[in-house]
Design a protein around this motif. Structure first.
Motif, PDB file in Angstrom:
ATOM      1  N   TRP A   1      -8.063  38.738 -18.347  1.00  0.00           N
ATOM      2  CA  TRP A   1      -6.679  38.548 -17.853  1.00  0.00           C
ATOM      3  C   TRP A   1      -5.710  39.390 -18.678  1.00  0.00           C
ATOM      4  CZ3 TRP A   1      -4.209  36.702 -13.807  1.00  0.00           C
ATOM      5  CH2 TRP A   1      -2.848  36.394 -13.907  1.00  0.00           C
ATOM      6  N   GLU A   2      -5.898  39.331 -20.014  1.00  0.00           N
ATOM      7  CA  GLU A   2      -4.989  40.108 -20.863  1.00  0.00           C
ATOM      8  C   GLU A   2      -5.185  41.607 -20.659  1.00  0.00           C
ATOM      9  OE1 GLU A   2      -5.986  38.660 -24.679  1.00  0.00           O
ATOM     10  OE2 GLU A   2      -4.812  36.805 -24.534  1.00  0.00           O
ATOM     11  N   ALA A   3      -6.479  42.032 -20.486  1.00  0.00           N
ATOM     12  CA  ALA A   3      -6.761  43.461 -20.322  1.00  0.00           C
ATOM     13  C   ALA A   3      -6.296  43.987 -18.975  1.00  0.00           C
ATOM     14  CB  ALA A   3      -8.258  43.716 -20.502  1.00  0.00           C
ATOM     15  N   SER A   4      -6.277  43.133 -17.940  1.00  0.00           N
ATOM     16  CA  SER A   4      -5.936  43.593 -16.588  1.00  0.00           C
ATOM     17  C   SER A   4      -4.437  43.603 -16.337  1.00  0.00           C
ATOM     18  CB  SER A   4      -6.626  42.694 -15.560  1.00  0.00           C
ATOM     19  OG  SER A   4      -6.116  41.375 -15.639  1.00  0.00           O
ATOM     20  N   GLY A   5      -3.639  43.178 -17.356  1.00  0.00           N
ATOM     21  CA  GLY A   5      -2.199  43.138 -17.131  1.00  0.00           C
ATOM     22  C   GLY A   5      -1.810  42.035 -16.171  1.00  0.00           C
ATOM     23  N   ALA A   6      -2.508  40.903 -16.267  1.00  0.00           N
ATOM     24  CA  ALA A   6      -2.211  39.715 -15.434  1.00  0.00           C
ATOM     25  C   ALA A   6      -2.430  40.006 -13.957  1.00  0.00           C
ATOM     26  CB  ALA A   6      -0.786  39.231 -15.688  1.00  0.00           C
ATOM     27  N   GLN A   7      -3.462  40.800 -13.619  1.00  0.00           N
ATOM     28  CA  GLN A   7      -3.754  41.126 -12.221  1.00  0.00           C
ATOM     29  C   GLN A   7      -5.191  40.762 -11.846  1.00  0.00           C
ATOM     30  OE1 GLN A   7      -1.403  42.283 -10.101  1.00  0.00           O
ATOM     31  NE2 GLN A   7       0.055  42.094 -11.822  1.00  0.00           N
ATOM     32  N   LEU A   8      -5.750  39.764 -12.464  1.00  0.00           N
ATOM     33  CA  LEU A   8      -7.170  39.438 -12.280  1.00  0.00           C
ATOM     34  C   LEU A   8      -7.371  38.621 -11.008  1.00  0.00           C
ATOM     35  CD1 LEU A   8      -9.886  39.788 -13.706  1.00  0.00           C
ATOM     36  CD2 LEU A   8      -9.525  37.542 -14.744  1.00  0.00           C
ATOM     37  N   ASP A   9      -8.355  39.072 -10.166  1.00  0.00           N
ATOM     38  CA  ASP A   9      -8.695  38.347  -8.928  1.00  0.00           C
ATOM     39  C   ASP A   9     -10.067  37.697  -9.133  1.00  0.00           C
ATOM     40  OD1 ASP A   9      -9.346  37.406  -6.414  1.00  0.00           O
ATOM     41  OD2 ASP A   9      -8.558  39.181  -5.365  1.00  0.00           O
ATOM     42  N   LEU A  10     -10.045  36.403  -9.466  1.00  0.00           N
ATOM     43  CA  LEU A  10     -11.298  35.708  -9.779  1.00  0.00           C
ATOM     44  C   LEU A  10     -12.156  35.536  -8.543  1.00  0.00           C
ATOM     45  CD1 LEU A  10     -10.138  32.955 -12.295  1.00  0.00           C
ATOM     46  CD2 LEU A  10     -11.133  35.182 -12.744  1.00  0.00           C
ATOM     47  N   GLU A  11     -11.540  35.343  -7.398  1.00  0.00           N
ATOM     48  CA  GLU A  11     -12.346  35.161  -6.185  1.00  0.00           C
ATOM     49  C   GLU A  11     -13.120  36.441  -5.866  1.00  0.00           C
ATOM     50  OE1 GLU A  11     -11.804  33.573  -1.588  1.00  0.00           O
ATOM     51  OE2 GLU A  11     -10.065  34.191  -2.753  1.00  0.00           O
ATOM     52  N   GLN A  12     -12.484  37.581  -6.063  1.00  0.00           N
ATOM     53  CA  GLN A  12     -13.170  38.853  -5.803  1.00  0.00           C
ATOM     54  C   GLN A  12     -14.273  39.094  -6.818  1.00  0.00           C
ATOM     55  OE1 GLN A  12     -10.768  42.346  -6.328  1.00  0.00           O
ATOM     56  NE2 GLN A  12     -12.032  43.611  -5.014  1.00  0.00           N
ATOM     57  N   GLN A  13     -13.982  38.772  -8.105  1.00  0.00           N
ATOM     58  CA  GLN A  13     -15.016  38.953  -9.132  1.00  0.00           C
ATOM     59  C   GLN A  13     -16.199  38.037  -8.904  1.00  0.00           C
ATOM     60  OE1 GLN A  13     -13.631  38.853 -13.133  1.00  0.00           O
ATOM     61  NE2 GLN A  13     -12.544  40.787 -12.966  1.00  0.00           N
TER      62      GLN A  13
END
Length: 890
Positions: free
Chosen positions: A86-98
């Motif tokens: 989350w921190e590395a993605s700049g708060a753009q993490l899509d958990l459903e896609q992952q």
């Protein structure tokens, strides 16, 4: 009224019938003894049943604790991964896609979410159920007000999306040092217990996990949790323990044996409970069978007593007749100076003689055997002879029965009951039995032996010398050939004896030789022989050993006793070893010179294999000895000069192609032959014991390399190192690894140990201790080349490891036949159920990769991804996000 003289005659005449009256009394005493024994056994059985149940509960608790620890570590790692991604993605993490891409587990009982600083769910694997607010939840408030970045375990609550109880595991997210939200992993209670085999639990038993304050998180049977749980929350004292809890402490009023173990890294307690009814179920059946046995025994004892009375009365008159014959024989033999015996043969069902019975003897004969006439009469020959020479005497008795006569002079072994050193023995067949005469000739032989002792004894050690051995071996070999028995010659050389002479002087060397001689005499049997050939060379002759394993046992004892420290000339702690060569008659030679020469060759082979060990003679040793010595010398020199380098081969995620770890593979950079692969020297290193030093070189090299990559800012990539079973059995491996990690400041999670199947299955105490110590360090364990050694699918559940590396033979079969795919699928399914990751070795084609992807294999390794690379090429490998060639995932 009878006169006293008449009464004495009457009692003497009927004294043989008195024992018949003892049978009823003996029957009563036997019944009482049996009853007392049965009662005692029932008490012992009950105690053993409770002890077994207590041990079973403790084992379940420890097993569940170990499984639970791995699960919580995975959840902990998952929350940390959520936070970092989350921190590395700049708060753009899509958990459903992952999750669709396989980066998060597809468990119906585990859900991952990201909660922003306002308490709103911004990304979740349960996105389809809508957003939810956690702003008012206790755990959210805790993370917002506490800067702790560690894992927090919360009490069970009803989930906001799934309307079921869940246990929340959370970790604080920061941005620029300020609170930015929470990484949350929620699991249903059953997720924490489903990997335990509930089939082993009976009604009334349970497995649970609790917080230290007694709060219940999960139970193996949730519908029974209230019925079986404590009335009041239990308290936990030490790290682990076992207690018998009374029925009043449970809602269902069922007493239980309860075992608990606190997890070392997390505030959780694993608990296993076995109901007292289940613990004693088997004992109740035993008690019923004991009662039935007592009923049958009562009838049997009554019949036994009656039969005994009748048989005793019948035999009494026969004893009276035999006594008359003995009196006549005793009158004729008591005045003689020889021991006289009458021996009656005993026949087996096949009509052959199986033993002899002492029917009678004179007092002198009984005294020679250290007993009296009454005690000796009726005994079997086998009961009075030691097993080591019983067959020899028995064969002589048979010879006398066949030929009618045998006579010789016999040196009595120390373990013999005969009270003489030498006897003249004469066996004469008389009717259906033997008349045996023994005459003590010890004094005359003593003078004869004193003269030969001077010529045949080593002056320093008082052992027989080479001259004695030259005279003894031909007779011993002839005796062994006649009796169809084996004979072993052990050639012993003291390693490093010259160093003792050179450093401490010849007087200390003589002290060492005397001490070694005493130790050798203590190791062997009285019937065996220890000889000093000269210098630091000794020989042991074993007559009639029971195969090579019996000889190997003696050799191991010699190596062990010689290697114990010595005190020489006031200097303690002096060490030498023994190298032993062994030849066997008749396999390795028919005469003494040949056996000694072959034993000498085998001894040099033992020295070449590392000293302080033994070798049996093999015909090829004469030719291969010098070649072996040369190879060992080169390998030892290579280790001293550190001529080894480490290459690294990646292991990647099967679906995404992401680099997960590296395997360290050692190469020998030979100054003349160039780069040599491990197949050419690992076997020799294990045979000579050099594998321990070589393994330490590789471990230290890998730790230093990890430290260098860390300083260069390369992402943390775990590295696995191969460990030999010898390193585990030698001990000290875990201590060396711990020191290397500390010295190079390496996180233990960055180091993984690869073991052979035989090492994991080995039940030896040293191996078990090392494996346990490695786990305590936090190091993962993996089984290399699974399927090629001792393991099987049936044994897979017994392998307490984290990673299973399946041999390339299985990988190559996946794309060739349906049977290969079915077998590999079975391995993956069982490993997944046991929470073990599966790595396919030797992946070389796109077809194999696609097949493994369809079988849900976790990781792959092979030339399709990359060959083993030198350390300087690894940074570019780490920099690549995906390692599959473009065509491999097409």
């Amino acid at each position: 009224m009878r006169r006293p003289a008449d009464l004495r005659r009457y009692l003497s005449r009927h004294r043989y019938f008195a024992p018949a009256l003892l049978w009823p009394l003996a029957g009563i005493l036997l019944w009482l003894a049996l009853d007392a024994f049965m009662a005692s056994r029932l008490q012992d059985e009950k105690a053993e049943a409770m002890a077994a149940a207590t041990e079973q509960a403790a084992t379940r608790s420890r097993s569940y604790a170990a499984q639970l620890l791995r699960t919580i570590q995975q959840i902990d790692q998952l929350t940390l991964s959520l936070k970092l991604d989350w921190e590395a993605s700049g708060a753009q993490l899509d958990l459903e896609q992952q999750q669709e891409r396989g980066l998060y587990p597809r468990s119906a009982m585990l859900y991952a979410s990201i909660i922003d600083r306002h308490g709103d769910s911004v990304s979740s694997t349960l996105a389809a159920f809508g957003d939810a607010s956690f702003a008012g939840d206790e755990f959210f408030h805790y993370h917002r007000t506490h800067p702790d970045n560690g894992l927090t375990i919360n009490k069970p609550v009803k989930g906001k999306r799934i309307n079921r109880q869940v246990v929340r595991f959370s970790r604080r997210i920061d941005a620029d040092g300020e609170f930015d939200g929470v990484a949350l992993v929620s699991v249903e209670p059953a997720y924490l217990t489903t990997f335990h085999d509930e089939r082993s639990l009976r009604d009334g038993d349970f497995i649970s996990v609790q917080l230290p304050d007694g709060t219940l998180l999960a139970n193996t049977e949730d519908h029974a949790a209230v019925r079986r749980s404590y009335v009041e929350a239990p308290s936990f004292g030490p790290t682990e323990g076992t207690v018998l809890e009374p029925a009043s402490k449970f809602f269902d009023r069922e007493a239980r044996i309860v075992a608990w173990k606190k997890l070392s890294e997390y505030p959780l307690v694993s608990m296993a409970a076995i109901s007292e009814t289940n613990a004693l179920a088997g004992w109740q059946r035993v008690a019923e069978s004991y009662r039935n046995i007592m009923s049958m025994a009562t009838l049997g004892i009554a019949a036994f007593s009656l039969t005994g009375m009748l048989l005793t009365a019948r035999l009494s008159w026969r004893r009276q007749r035999e006594e008359v014959v003995r009196q006549i024989f005793r009158t004729a033999t008591e005045a003689a100076q020889e021991g006289f015996y009458t021996m009656r043969p005993l026949y087996g069902r096949d009509g052959k003689i199986v033993d002899f019975v002492y029917e009678d003897c004179n007092e002198h004969g009984a005294a020679l055997l250290g007993t009296d006439v009454r005690s000796l009469r009726g005994k079997r020959l086998s009961q009075t002879l030691d097993e080591s020479y019983r067959k020899e005497i028995f064969d002589l008795y048979l010879h006398a029965m066949e030929t009618g006569y045998y006579e010789d002079e016999f040196r009595v072994p120390k373990i013999s009951p005969l009270r003489a050193s030498w006897v003249n023995r004469r066996y004469v067949r008389a009717g259906d039995g033997l008349a045996v005469t023994l005459r003590d000739i010890s004094k005359s032989k003593e003078h004869e032996l004193a003269l030969s002792r001077v010529a045949n004894t080593d002056a320093l050690t008082s052992l027989p010398n080479r001259h004695w051995l030259g005279a003894f071996l031909p007779d011993a070999l002839e005796r062994a050939a006649r009796q169809h028995r084996t004979l072993a010659v052990m050639f012993i050389d003291l390693d490093n004896f010259k160093n003792i002479n050179d450093s401490l002087g010849h007087e200390a060397g003589d002290m060492l030789l005397k001490a070694a001689a005493r130790r050798l005499r203590e190791v062997v049997r009285a019937a065996d022989h220890v000889v000093r050939l000269g210098g630091d060379e000794f020989t042991i002759v074993l007559e009639g050993p029971h195969g090579t394993e019996d000889v190997a046992r003696v050799a191991r004892q010699v190596v062990r006793t010689i290697s114990a420290p010595y005190e020489l000339g006031g200097v303690a702690g002096q060490h030498v070893n023994a190298s032993i060569g062994i030849s066997m008659f008749p396999a390795d030679g028919a005469d003494g010179d040949t056996l000694l020469r072959h034993a000498d060759i085998a001894m040099y082979a033992a020295k070449a294999a590392g000293k302080g060990r033994f070798e049996f003679y093999q015909p090829h040793l004469s030719d291969s000895l010098f070649l072996r010595l040369a190879k060992e010398h080169a390998l030892r020199e290579a280790i001293d000069k550190d001529q080894f380098v480490v290459h690294y081969q990646p292991r990647v995620s099967t679906r995404a192609g992401r680099l997960n770890s590296l395997e360290a593979l050692v190469r020998w950079h030979h100054p003349e032959r160039g780069m040599i692969g491990p197949d050419d020297f690992i076997g020799l290193a294990e045979d000579t014991g050099l594998i321990v030093r070589l393994g330490e070189l590789v471990i230290d090299n890998v730790c230093a390399q990890l430290a260098e990559w860390g300083r260069r800012g390369l992402g943390p990539v775990p590295v696995s190192v191969n460990v030999s079973g010898i390193q585990l059995r030698e001990g000290g491996l875990s201590a060396f690894i711990a020191a290397a990690l500390a010295r190079h400041r390496i996180d233990p999670r960055l180091l993984e140990v690869e073991l052979t199947e035989s090492s994991v299955i080995d039940k030896g105490r040293a191996t078990a201790h090392e494996l346990s110590a490695l786990r305590e360090l936090g190091i993962k364990l993996s089984v290399d080349d699974f399927g090629t050694g001792y393991s099987s699918l049936a044994q897979l559940q017994q392998l307490d490891v984290d990673v299973l590396k399946v041999d390339r033979a299985f990988t190559s079969a996946v794309g060739k036949s349906e049977e290969g795919a079915v077998l590999f699928r079975a391995i993956v399914s069982m490993a997944d159920a046991l929470d073990i990751s599966v790595v396919a070795e030797g992946v070389e084609t796109r077809e194999q990769l696609h097949a493994l992807q369809s079988l849900d294999c976790d990781e792959v390794q092979g030339y399709l991804v990359s060959k083993a690379l030198p350390a300087h090429e690894v940074p570019s490998l780490i920099a690549r996000r995906y390692l599959f060639p473009a065509s491999a995932t097409a």
